[in-house]
Design an enzyme around this catalytic site. Structure first.
Site, PDB file in Angstrom:
ATOM      1  CB  SER A 133      -1.050  -0.080   1.146  1.00  0.00           C
ATOM      2  OG  SER A 133      -1.502   1.341   1.439  1.00  0.00           O
ATOM      3  CE1 TYR A 146      -3.584  -2.969   6.080  1.00  0.00           C
ATOM      4  CE2 TYR A 146      -3.065  -0.497   5.451  1.00  0.00           C
ATOM      5  CZ  TYR A 146      -3.463  -1.702   5.121  1.00  0.00           C
ATOM      6  OH  TYR A 146      -3.168  -2.075   3.621  1.00  0.00           O
TER       7      TYR A 146
END
Length: 472
Positions: A133, A146
């Protein structure tokens, strides 16, 4: 093998592999989602194998890999995609919740990569794709667990890649950095925000990410892939002005990750907006498990999501983009639909006669050619004048005047150049001629030795020696 294949990006990736006739192993916790994903894979033309597994359990992952290798005869591609998250300030996330996010997201990738290499290294063949990501480089508020796991995956993958290169292995590992994607995770993720969790715009459909992942699996030699213009802009800005991004996200990061209305649902605050947690989302149990339902690949943001990404296409077709840029530099092009780009049938000569002309060239009467005669001159309508226009060749009975050939430049060693300007005086280094010559002396002057104190050199004109005493 695709982990996290019961929904979202993992499910879209499994279907994309199946469309190419691949045998796909689906790994996830939710049985309802896995069964629906298997149906999608078979409808797309592939063969599906469902393997329920928790990626945080290293031994269970090893057993799943062994089962897939026995059924399909080996493992060629392993896609690590499973993750868990928590939308909340760091101080409101418990130690157990933070550990669980890290175990599923980071250690799940580690366990999957170890199981894949156990089957790939003996064959010296295979590709491991780590689905990352933009948050692997740029942390954002409300997702500390995260972001930390994604940063850890980035460092782990770089270290592993260096080791494989050192060993000369043909097993490849690459990473695909994704933007905000329209997946069901925002409906089942643990959230302690007053609003409803949502992705930061712009939002892309899961199929955009799936195309990039499949391409990365087929071209694993490349180190990393960026998907979406927002990903590229975020990573570049973070490399240049990270401090400015810190302050920008501090002002906008909270509001951009939640919708302003209260909500209730799995893992979210109750409808009062007070922030009381009603459930832990899918952090401990899958939302599409025996007591849940299938959520599919898409989330609730289809209306604002885009299914295309020019940046992602350019990333997958870098050779074509480079060739187009080089061709554009050598030949000017017209915008699509312009007059210069439209073909003109009346300007083309008969096929095979050698008189075909580009459609962009028109003929203008009453022009003068280079021989001073009135005739027809071809010009480019895009320029609006006759400057630089191409003209017809002269008739056969008119002699053509050839310009003199250009002077050739010497490319070999050049002779010493003679100086043509005023030259500096040169010093003589050889024997010098006598510059002084004795003048003839008038009569009566002595030229022999002189008495002491007398001058022996040349005397001035008009001087005569006086006679000395007798006997001198």
């Amino acid at each position: 093998m695709v982990t996290g294949a019961s929904g979202g990006v993992g499910r879209a990736t499994a279907v994309a592999f199946a469309a190419r006739g691949a045998c796909v192993a689906l790994l996830a916790r939710g049985r309802e989602g896995l069964a629906a994903a298997a149906d999608d894979v078979r409808r797309a033309g592939g063969d599906a194998l469902v393997v329920p597994v928790d990626m945080a359990d290293a031994q269970a992952v090893e057993d799943a890999a062994q089962q897939v290798a026995e059924v399909f005869g080996g493992i060629d591609v392993w896609v690590n995609n499973a993750f868990a998250g928590a939308f909340a300030p760091f101080t409101e996330i418990t130690a157990d919740e933070f550990r669980r996010v890290t175990e599923v997201t980071y250690l799940g990738y580690v366990n999957g990569t170890r199981a894949a290499l156990r089957h790939m290294l003996p064959r010296d063949h295979g590709t491991v794709v780590q689905v990352g990501s933009a948050l692997a480089y740029r942390g954002v508020p409300l997702q500390s667990a995260y972001c930390g796991a994604k940063h850890a995956i980035q460092g782990f993958n770089e270290s592993l890649r260096c080791e494989l290169l050192h060993d000369g292995s043909r097993v490849r590992t690459t990473m695909v950095q994704l933007p905000a994607v329209n997946t069901p995770q925002f409906d089942w993720v643990l959230s302690r925000m007053p609003g409803r969790a949502r992705p930061v715009a712009p939002v892309y459909q899961p199929e955009v990410a799936a195309r990039a992942i499949v391409h990365a699996a087929r071209h694993g030699r490349r180190r990393e892939y960026w998907v979406g213009g927002s990903t590229a802009a975020t990573l570049l800005a973070n490399a240049v002005v990270p401090g400015i991004l810190d302050r920008y996200l501090a002002r906008t990061g909270y509001d951009s990750q939640q919708e302003p209305r209260p909500h209730s649902g799995p893992g979210e605050p109750d409808g009062t907006g007070a922030g009381n947690l009603t459930a832990a989302g899918n952090l401990w149990t899958p939302a599409d498990g025996p007591h849940g339902h299938d959520h599919g690949s898409h989330g609730r943001f289809d209306d604002e999501s885009t299914a295309d990404s020019p940046q992602e296409w350019a990333s997958r077709n870098r050779a074509r983009v480079a060739a187009g840029l080089l061709a554009g530099e050598s030949a000017p092009c017209s915008p699509p639909g312009s007059a210069a780009a439209r073909p003109a049938a009346d300007d083309a000569g008969p096929a095979g006669t050698g008189r075909d002309r580009p459609a962009a060239l028109k003929e203008t009467p009453h022009a003068t050619d280079r021989f001073g005669r009135e005739g027809r001159t071809e010009r480019d309508p895009r320029r609006g004048d006759r400057t630089g226009a191409r003209q017809r060749p002269p008739p056969a009975n008119v002699p053509s005047v050839k310009p003199p050939p250009p002077a050739r430049r010497r490319t070999g060693p050049q002779p010493a150049r003679r100086r043509t300007g005023p030259q500096p005086a040169r010093r003589r280094t050889g024997p010098q001629p006598a510059r002084w010559r004795a003048r003839p002396q008038p009569a009566g002057r002595r030229t022999g030795p002189q008495p002491a104190g007398r001058r022996t050199g040349p005397q001035p004109a008009g001087w005569r020696a006086r006679p000395g005493p007798t006997g001198r």
